[in-house]
Design an enzyme around this catalytic site. Structure first.
Site, mmCIF file in Angstrom:
data_model
loop_
_atom_site.group_PDB
_atom_site.id
_atom_site.type_symbol
_atom_site.label_atom_id
_atom_site.label_comp_id
_atom_site.label_asym_id
_atom_site.label_seq_id
_atom_site.Cartn_x
_atom_site.Cartn_y
_atom_site.Cartn_z
ATOM 1 N N CYS A 190 0.591 -1.265 0.175
ATOM 2 C CA CYS A 190 -0.453 0.449 -0.169
ATOM 3 C C CYS A 190 0.834 1.454 -0.496
ATOM 4 O O CYS A 190 2.351 1.282 0.181
ATOM 5 C CB CYS A 190 -0.785 0.079 1.049
ATOM 6 N N HIS A 228 6.095 -4.652 8.438
ATOM 7 C CA HIS A 228 5.828 -6.798 8.941
ATOM 8 C C HIS A 228 5.938 -7.326 8.191
ATOM 9 O O HIS A 228 5.106 -8.351 8.024
ATOM 10 C CB HIS A 228 4.812 -6.890 9.778
ATOM 11 N N HIS A 281 3.824 1.752 11.386
ATOM 12 C CA HIS A 281 2.701 1.345 12.309
ATOM 13 C C HIS A 281 2.469 2.609 13.045
ATOM 14 O O HIS A 281 0.972 2.846 14.128
ATOM 15 C CB HIS A 281 2.655 0.388 13.974
ATOM 16 N N GLU A 305 0.606 -1.140 16.374
ATOM 17 C CA GLU A 305 -0.204 0.810 15.846
ATOM 18 C C GLU A 305 -1.410 1.135 17.282
ATOM 19 O O GLU A 305 -1.422 2.334 17.365
ATOM 20 C CB GLU A 305 -1.744 0.356 14.884
ATOM 21 N N THR A 356 -6.166 0.545 11.597
ATOM 22 C CA THR A 356 -7.050 0.904 10.249
ATOM 23 C C THR A 356 -6.782 -0.118 9.496
ATOM 24 O O THR A 356 -7.353 -0.438 8.578
ATOM 25 C CB THR A 356 -5.204 2.269 9.627
ATOM 26 N N SER A 372 1.135 -9.274 10.805
ATOM 27 C CA SER A 372 0.933 -8.635 10.038
ATOM 28 C C SER A 372 -0.883 -8.852 9.970
ATOM 29 O O SER A 372 -1.435 -9.850 9.930
ATOM 30 C CB SER A 372 1.313 -8.835 8.494
ATOM 31 N N SER A 373 -1.464 -7.488 10.832
ATOM 32 C CA SER A 373 -2.822 -8.123 11.022
ATOM 33 C C SER A 373 -3.579 -7.947 9.486
ATOM 34 O O SER A 373 -4.098 -8.967 9.255
ATOM 35 C CB SER A 373 -2.810 -5.964 11.592
ATOM 36 N N ASN A 374 -3.433 -6.616 8.348
ATOM 37 C CA ASN A 374 -4.285 -7.071 7.061
ATOM 38 C C ASN A 374 -3.999 -7.915 6.648
ATOM 39 O O ASN A 374 -4.886 -8.625 6.245
ATOM 40 C CB ASN A 374 -3.653 -5.622 7.210
ATOM 41 N N SER A 400 1.660 -5.191 3.806
ATOM 42 C CA SER A 400 2.921 -5.490 3.829
ATOM 43 C C SER A 400 4.468 -6.503 2.851
ATOM 44 O O SER A 400 5.320 -6.371 3.111
ATOM 45 C CB SER A 400 3.402 -5.654 4.757
HETATM 46 FE FE1 SF4 Z 1 -1.575 2.941 5.804
HETATM 47 FE FE2 SF4 Z 1 -1.089 -0.174 6.872
HETATM 48 FE FE3 SF4 Z 1 -3.226 1.390 5.882
HETATM 49 FE FE4 SF4 Z 1 -0.669 0.479 4.421
HETATM 50 S S1 SF4 Z 1 -2.480 -0.416 5.648
HETATM 51 S S2 SF4 Z 1 -2.289 2.443 3.816
HETATM 52 S S3 SF4 Z 1 0.097 1.015 6.305
HETATM 53 S S4 SF4 Z 1 -2.382 2.044 7.093
#
Ligand code: SF4
Length: 316
Positions: A19, A48, A81, A133, A172, A230-232, A274
């Site tokens: 991102c 991460h 973060h 974060e 986020t 990595s949370s996402n 990431s």
């Molecule tokens: Fe920003 Fe984290 Fe969203 Fe990437 S995943 S745009 S680093 S808030």
């Protein structure tokens, strides 16, 4: 006679991987090394991902857990973060040259938290305990002014001292669907609760979740390339599983256990925010050695987000 490879359809999600916030954070470390020379210290994993961290180490970055491990006189970068306010304050007190790689979308949540507390509100913060974060955002306001809500059960149980003066904010990188459920509970229990304008869950997190849903509907299994911290990335696994497919988090190609693909004719692939694209290609190439691969990219929304570099590095 050569054995024929079994056919395997690959559905590759788009958008996936890096991102704008991750891209910016990595660029900050690279430019800092260019400008100041190695070593440049980085507090915490910049993002991460082990591959990213190892590549930056090879260029001259030194990763440390705390500021105390940074010697005097060398530059230090704070991770994407975000950090509690005490960290830059400590760096300033020591006269360290620091560069803040906090994603601007995380900084936005920090400013919202500050403002809400200044206006007398107590914040219910939806997020995961222990994530950097969350630690960074809690560190923007005085202790006791924010309560962590991790689950729907927490939202049902929380008993704020002044229920008419509360607000919520979120990490986020949460699950869009789970968070909507938690917010609905809070809004029902506390009708005057104040929420953020727009979303705290960032564009990259929501776009990657929508894209993985799209491919999951058309395949039997999904690989999510990303790190367990990595949370996402972990959320992408959960989102795919909820669509009724098997999903597995893998760091890179060498983590693939081919027996997991027995009976799979269509495999989805995505990558957390990431995880670099090179790891996606590595996975596809590795699958090609074993299968007769047919590759299709399933394109969702186009991302054009770019964040400015911190002042001082812009010209580098
Ligand atoms: Fe920003 Fe984290 Fe969203 Fe990437 S995943 S745009 S680093 S808030």
């Amino acid at each position: 006679m050569a054995t024929q490879k079994r056919p395997l359809n690959l559905l590759i999600a788009a958008p996936r991987g890096f991102c704008a916030g991750v891209d910016r954070a990595i660029t900050i470390v690279e430019l800092a090394i260019e400008r100041y020379g190695a070593p440049v210290y980085v507090r915490h994993e910049i993002v991460h991902n082990k591959f990213v961290v190892d590549s930056l180490k090879a260029k001259g970055a030194v990763f440390v857990a705390e500021l105390d491990q940074v010697p005097d006189g060398v530059p230090v970068v704070f991770s994407a973060h975000g950090v509690p306010k005490a960290v830059p304050a400590k760096a300033e007190a020591r006269g360290l040259n620091y560069l803040d790689a906090t994603c601007p979308l995380v900084s936005k949540v920090h400013r919202q938290a500050e403002r809400l507390v200044e206006n007398g509100r107590h914040i219910l913060f939806i997020g995961h305990a222990g994530h950097p974060e969350v630690i960074g955002t809690f560190g923007q306001v005085p202790e006791g002014r924010m309560t962590l809500i991790e689950t729907a059960a927490d939202a049902e149980a929380v008993m704020p001292e002044h229920p008419d003066d509360i607000a919520y904010l979120t990490q986020t990188t949460l699950s869009v669907d789970d968070t909507a459920g938690i917010i609905a509970i809070l809004e029902k229990r506390f009708p005057s609760i104040k929420g953020p304008k727009g979303e705290d869950i960032c564009y990259a997190t929501s776009n990657r979740q929508a894209a993985v849903k799209e491919i999951a509907r058309r395949c039997e299994a999904v690989f999510v390339i990303g790190a367990p911290n990595s949370s996402n990335s972990v959320r992408l696994v959960e989102v795919a599983e909820r669509e009724g497919v098997r999903a597995k988090l893998i760091g890179r190609a060498s983590d693939i256990d081919f027996s997991w693909l027995d009976g799979v004719t269509t495999l989805g692939i995505t990558a957390g925010a990431s995880a670099p694209e090179v790891l996606v290609r590595e996975v596809v190439d590795h699958l090609q050695e074993r299968f007769d691969v047919h590759e299709e990219t399933v394109a969702g929304v186009q991302e054009r987000m770019v964040f400015k570099l911190p002042r001082g590095l812009e010209a580098a």
